[in-house]
Every structure is written in C-alpha cells, then in structure tokens.
Design a protein around this motif. Structure first.
Motif, PDB file in Angstrom:
ATOM      1  N   ARG A  72       0.810  -1.221   0.000  1.00  0.00           N
ATOM      2  CA  ARG A  72       0.000   0.000   0.000  1.00  0.00           C
ATOM      3  C   ARG A  72       0.841   1.269   0.000  1.00  0.00           C
ATOM      4  N   GLU A  73       2.021   1.202   0.632  1.00  0.00           N
ATOM      5  CA  GLU A  73       2.848   2.404   0.719  1.00  0.00           C
ATOM      6  C   GLU A  73       3.874   2.495  -0.410  1.00  0.00           C
ATOM      7  N   SER A  74       4.666   1.470  -0.595  1.00  0.00           N
ATOM      8  CA  SER A  74       5.760   1.537  -1.576  1.00  0.00           C
ATOM      9  C   SER A  74       5.304   1.218  -3.004  1.00  0.00           C
ATOM     10  N   ASN A  75       4.615   0.108  -3.171  1.00  0.00           N
ATOM     11  CA  ASN A  75       4.241  -0.326  -4.514  1.00  0.00           C
ATOM     12  C   ASN A  75       3.118   0.511  -5.117  1.00  0.00           C
ATOM     13  N   ALA A  76       2.353   1.181  -4.275  1.00  0.00           N
ATOM     14  CA  ALA A  76       1.249   2.009  -4.766  1.00  0.00           C
ATOM     15  C   ALA A  76       1.750   3.174  -5.614  1.00  0.00           C
ATOM     16  N   GLN A  77       3.039   3.481  -5.527  1.00  0.00           N
ATOM     17  CA  GLN A  77       3.608   4.543  -6.361  1.00  0.00           C
ATOM     18  C   GLN A  77       3.677   4.110  -7.825  1.00  0.00           C
ATOM     19  N   ASP A  78       3.743   2.803  -8.067  1.00  0.00           N
ATOM     20  CA  ASP A  78       3.929   2.283  -9.421  1.00  0.00           C
ATOM     21  C   ASP A  78       2.748   1.478  -9.960  1.00  0.00           C
ATOM     22  N   TYR A  79       1.791   1.143  -9.108  1.00  0.00           N
ATOM     23  CA  TYR A  79       0.665   0.315  -9.521  1.00  0.00           C
ATOM     24  C   TYR A  79      -0.645   0.937  -9.050  1.00  0.00           C
ATOM     25  N   SER A  80      -1.705   0.673  -9.814  1.00  0.00           N
ATOM     26  CA  SER A  80      -3.030   1.198  -9.462  1.00  0.00           C
ATOM     27  C   SER A  80      -3.562   0.520  -8.202  1.00  0.00           C
ATOM     28  N   SER A  81      -4.540   1.159  -7.579  1.00  0.00           N
ATOM     29  CA  SER A  81      -5.140   0.578  -6.367  1.00  0.00           C
ATOM     30  C   SER A  81      -5.824  -0.747  -6.684  1.00  0.00           C
ATOM     31  N   GLU A  82      -6.361  -0.902  -7.897  1.00  0.00           N
ATOM     32  CA  GLU A  82      -6.989  -2.165  -8.276  1.00  0.00           C
ATOM     33  C   GLU A  82      -5.950  -3.297  -8.273  1.00  0.00           C
ATOM     34  N   ILE A  83      -4.776  -3.025  -8.828  1.00  0.00           N
ATOM     35  CA  ILE A  83      -3.733  -4.053  -8.863  1.00  0.00           C
ATOM     36  C   ILE A  83      -3.239  -4.355  -7.450  1.00  0.00           C
ATOM     37  N   SER A 143      10.297  -9.248 -10.826  1.00  0.00           N
ATOM     38  CA  SER A 143      10.380  -7.994 -10.071  1.00  0.00           C
ATOM     39  C   SER A 143       9.198  -7.080 -10.344  1.00  0.00           C
ATOM     40  N   SER A 144       8.796  -6.376  -9.310  1.00  0.00           N
ATOM     41  CA  SER A 144       7.848  -5.281  -9.505  1.00  0.00           C
ATOM     42  C   SER A 144       8.613  -4.118 -10.132  1.00  0.00           C
ATOM     43  N   ILE A 145       7.881  -3.174 -10.692  1.00  0.00           N
ATOM     44  CA  ILE A 145       8.499  -1.943 -11.198  1.00  0.00           C
ATOM     45  C   ILE A 145       9.258  -1.284 -10.047  1.00  0.00           C
ATOM     46  N   THR A 146       8.653  -1.302  -8.873  1.00  0.00           N
ATOM     47  CA  THR A 146       9.208  -0.661  -7.687  1.00  0.00           C
ATOM     48  C   THR A 146      10.583  -1.196  -7.326  1.00  0.00           C
ATOM     49  N   ALA A 147      10.792  -2.494  -7.484  1.00  0.00           N
ATOM     50  CA  ALA A 147      12.034  -3.128  -7.020  1.00  0.00           C
ATOM     51  C   ALA A 147      13.077  -3.364  -8.112  1.00  0.00           C
ATOM     52  N   GLU A 148      12.795  -2.983  -9.344  1.00  0.00           N
ATOM     53  CA  GLU A 148      13.728  -3.278 -10.439  1.00  0.00           C
ATOM     54  C   GLU A 148      15.129  -2.726 -10.160  1.00  0.00           C
ATOM     55  N   GLY A 149      15.237  -1.500  -9.697  1.00  0.00           N
ATOM     56  CA  GLY A 149      16.543  -0.902  -9.403  1.00  0.00           C
ATOM     57  C   GLY A 149      17.279  -1.635  -8.293  1.00  0.00           C
ATOM     58  N   PHE A 150      16.540  -2.088  -7.290  1.00  0.00           N
ATOM     59  CA  PHE A 150      17.140  -2.850  -6.190  1.00  0.00           C
ATOM     60  C   PHE A 150      17.794  -4.122  -6.722  1.00  0.00           C
ATOM     61  N   VAL A 162       6.643  -8.916 -18.467  1.00  0.00           N
ATOM     62  CA  VAL A 162       5.466  -9.774 -18.553  1.00  0.00           C
ATOM     63  C   VAL A 162       4.293  -8.948 -18.049  1.00  0.00           C
ATOM     64  N   PHE A 163       3.159  -9.066 -18.733  1.00  0.00           N
ATOM     65  CA  PHE A 163       1.966  -8.336 -18.312  1.00  0.00           C
ATOM     66  C   PHE A 163       0.861  -9.317 -17.953  1.00  0.00           C
ATOM     67  N   HIS A 164       0.299  -9.135 -16.762  1.00  0.00           N
ATOM     68  CA  HIS A 164      -0.894  -9.867 -16.330  1.00  0.00           C
ATOM     69  C   HIS A 164      -1.985  -8.804 -16.309  1.00  0.00           C
ATOM     70  N   GLU A 165      -2.749  -8.750 -17.386  1.00  0.00           N
ATOM     71  CA  GLU A 165      -3.661  -7.638 -17.622  1.00  0.00           C
ATOM     72  C   GLU A 165      -2.827  -6.363 -17.623  1.00  0.00           C
ATOM     73  N   SER A 166      -3.067  -5.426 -16.711  1.00  0.00           N
ATOM     74  CA  SER A 166      -2.289  -4.178 -16.734  1.00  0.00           C
ATOM     75  C   SER A 166      -1.120  -4.198 -15.746  1.00  0.00           C
ATOM     76  N   GLU A 167      -0.920  -5.315 -15.048  1.00  0.00           N
ATOM     77  CA  GLU A 167       0.174  -5.402 -14.080  1.00  0.00           C
ATOM     78  C   GLU A 167       1.473  -5.792 -14.785  1.00  0.00           C
ATOM     79  N   ARG A 168       2.461  -4.898 -14.728  1.00  0.00           N
ATOM     80  CA  ARG A 168       3.757  -5.167 -15.360  1.00  0.00           C
ATOM     81  C   ARG A 168       4.715  -5.787 -14.352  1.00  0.00           C
ATOM     82  N   THR A 169       5.330  -6.889 -14.746  1.00  0.00           N
ATOM     83  CA  THR A 169       6.361  -7.549 -13.957  1.00  0.00           C
ATOM     84  C   THR A 169       7.606  -7.639 -14.825  1.00  0.00           C
TER      85      THR A 169
END
Length: 151
Positions: free
Chosen positions: A25-36, A116-123, A135-142
């Motif tokens: 909710r805090e970190s990944n929400a910067q890169d993904y919609s609330s639905e995802i 990896s999530s978009i959020t963690a790619e740099g890590f 890879v895309f699962h609907e609109s979720e990019r991995t």
C-alpha cells in the motif's frame, strides 16, 4: 541496522501478512493502481502465507523480534521480497538476498530468477540481476530478471 535473519515459522504468518500488505500500500502504490494492489494483497493473507510456508523457503528479518522484512525461494525463483517502508534503504533487503543466494548456492543452483515489480527493479539491478523481459498480467507489469550465481 542489526537485524536477525531466520527461517519463518507458522506463527509469523499474521505479522508477515501485515508487513507485506502495508508495504504494498505504501511503496508499490507509487507504481501500480489501487486495483492491482488490492488484487495482489489477496495473495498475502495470513492463510495464504501459511500455504507459502509449506511450498517455499521463507525467511524473515527481525528487529527486536518485530518482523520488518521477508523473502522466499521457490526452487530457482526469488519471490515475495518485501521490506517495511520505514526500514527500506538500510541494507535489510541486501541481507535477505545474500541469505537467499547462499541457500540457492547450497542447493546447487547456479542461476536465480526474480519476477520484479516496477518498484524493485533498481534494487535487483544493484545486486547484479539483469532484465530478461517484461510480462503483463492484464495491466500489471512484472520485470523478469536473472542472475548467475558465483559472479
């Protein structure tokens, strides 16, 4: 930060669940919609964590017995690496990944993959993982990444 890294136990499931959902909710929400985010949360209920404990090697990082991070290894795939936002950037994720890589090496693996999530790619890139593809699962990019061990 002096944290203890240990194998997760069934009794840790509620705390792992809370920490992961809070991080989503805090970190990944910067890169993904609330639905995802809401959809992904379903995979990390306490009951789901209990199931994962039977399917993967799950480790946690604790500070004063408080779970602040987790990661798991599912054969040659690193999964569910989360560090509580207040503790991100303090080396805890690196310590978890060092332990995961050690487990993988002990098991004779010479390649690790991570979705990896978009959020963690740099890590992951900072740890030597290279992007293979999106890879895309609907609109979720991995981002699928891999690393050869022993390098």
């Amino acid at each position: 930060m002096d944290c203890l890294i240990r194998n997760a136990m069934n009794a840790d499931a509620p705390a792992i669940s809370r920490m992961i959902i809070g991080t989503l909710r805090e970190s990944n929400a910067q890169d993904y919609s609330s639905e995802i985010i809401n959809q992904v949360e379903q995979s990390f209920s306490p009951q789901a964590i209990l199931r994962l404990l039977t399917q993967r090697q799950v480790i946690v990082a604790t500070l004063e017995s408080h779970i602040v991070a987790t990661a798991s290894l599912d054969q040659d795939v690193v999964r569910s690496v989360f560090v509580e936002p207040a503790y991100q950037g303090n080396g805890i994720g690196r310590k978890l990944m060092t332990r995961i890589q050690s487990i993988a090496t002990t098991e004779g693996l010479n390649l690790l993959r991570v979705p990896s999530s978009i959020t963690a790619e740099g890590f992951y890139a900072s740890l030597g993982f290279k992007k293979i593809r999106d890879v895309f699962h609907e609109s979720e990019r991995t981002i699928i990444m891999s690393k050869t061990l022993g390098q």
